[in-house]
Design a protein around this motif. Sequence first.
Motif, mmCIF file in Angstrom:
data_model
loop_
_atom_site.group_PDB
_atom_site.id
_atom_site.type_symbol
_atom_site.label_atom_id
_atom_site.label_comp_id
_atom_site.label_asym_id
_atom_site.label_seq_id
_atom_site.Cartn_x
_atom_site.Cartn_y
_atom_site.Cartn_z
ATOM 1 N N VAL A 206 0.816 -1.211 0.000
ATOM 2 C CA VAL A 206 0.000 0.000 0.000
ATOM 3 C C VAL A 206 0.853 1.266 0.000
ATOM 4 N N SER A 207 2.028 1.211 0.617
ATOM 5 C CA SER A 207 2.901 2.388 0.616
ATOM 6 C C SER A 207 3.479 2.630 -0.764
ATOM 7 N N ASP A 208 3.885 1.562 -1.429
ATOM 8 C CA ASP A 208 4.425 1.673 -2.773
ATOM 9 C C ASP A 208 3.357 2.177 -3.749
ATOM 10 N N LEU A 209 2.103 1.775 -3.529
ATOM 11 C CA LEU A 209 1.012 2.188 -4.400
ATOM 12 C C LEU A 209 0.503 3.596 -4.091
ATOM 13 N N ASN A 210 0.868 4.130 -2.925
ATOM 14 C CA ASN A 210 0.423 5.468 -2.517
ATOM 15 C C ASN A 210 -1.094 5.570 -2.411
ATOM 16 N N VAL A 211 -1.759 4.497 -1.987
ATOM 17 C CA VAL A 211 -3.216 4.548 -1.861
ATOM 18 C C VAL A 211 -3.617 5.135 -0.518
ATOM 19 N N ASP A 212 -4.732 5.841 -0.510
ATOM 20 C CA ASP A 212 -5.340 6.285 0.746
ATOM 21 C C ASP A 212 -6.252 5.212 1.307
ATOM 22 N N LEU A 213 -6.954 4.519 0.397
ATOM 23 C CA LEU A 213 -7.926 3.503 0.777
ATOM 24 C C LEU A 213 -7.813 2.343 -0.198
ATOM 25 N N LEU A 214 -7.892 1.130 0.327
ATOM 26 C CA LEU A 214 -7.823 -0.068 -0.512
ATOM 27 C C LEU A 214 -8.812 -1.094 0.024
ATOM 28 N N THR A 215 -9.500 -1.765 -0.891
ATOM 29 C CA THR A 215 -10.447 -2.797 -0.482
ATOM 30 C C THR A 215 -10.174 -4.082 -1.250
ATOM 31 N N THR A 216 -10.496 -5.195 -0.612
ATOM 32 C CA THR A 216 -10.370 -6.489 -1.279
ATOM 33 C C THR A 216 -11.276 -7.497 -0.581
ATOM 34 N N THR A 217 -11.300 -8.706 -1.126
ATOM 35 C CA THR A 217 -12.140 -9.776 -0.602
ATOM 36 C C THR A 217 -11.277 -10.952 -0.173
#
Length: 244
Positions: A206-217
Amino acid sequence: METSISGSPLDIDALRADTPSCATLLHANNAGSSLQPTPVTEAVLDYLALEQRRGGYEAAIERSAQREATYADLGRLIGAQPHQIAITDSATRAWNLAFAAIPFKPGDRILTSAAEYASNYIAFLQLQERLPITVVPVPNDESGQLSVRALAELLDERVRLVAVTHIPTSGGLVNPAREIGELVAGSEALYLLDACQSVGQLPLDVSDLNVDLLTTTGRKYLRGPRGTGLLYVRDETLDQLRPP
């Protein structure tokens, strides 16, 4: 036979041995719901039996250490800390909780991918019925991915959210999530990544992707039980959200 994800070796023969249906079935629908390995099925049945014997709240207390360990394991999987993760009953629930927590204002814009997941787009349209906001699909590049160049041209001070599906559910497209994150990080917008088809299939951080929010199943490439989802929120993003 061995392969690896993020440098960690995977013993494919052992994984197949833990999945009884591999002996009798060719299953190609992991993008929908994977075959559960025996340890997953046994863990679910064991917990249900514990609830039957002890009661729901008592079982939760008795297994609190295992539950906390799950947050730690999921954190290691995506490069996050346990306190940054919420476990939900589906990826859709996780995504809707994240989206509903963003305090949109009249005049805001949402930038999204042309191949955005249908239920996500429905949420955009429902919000648009309540507020004068604008939803803008970013054009694709010549390869069919979201065009980072087009995104840069559209990304201005009016954009409140960039919401992208990393890997759409019904094809081989992989959107450039990292490049999108680098671009959005230089703006005032939030970056929400739907990673239902990528967590467990591709290594990601998530740090490498620079996302604020991430969702998955849990039920797809993680081979977990149905009825499980995950929401990641970056620490710096928490103060900007108003959870429903």
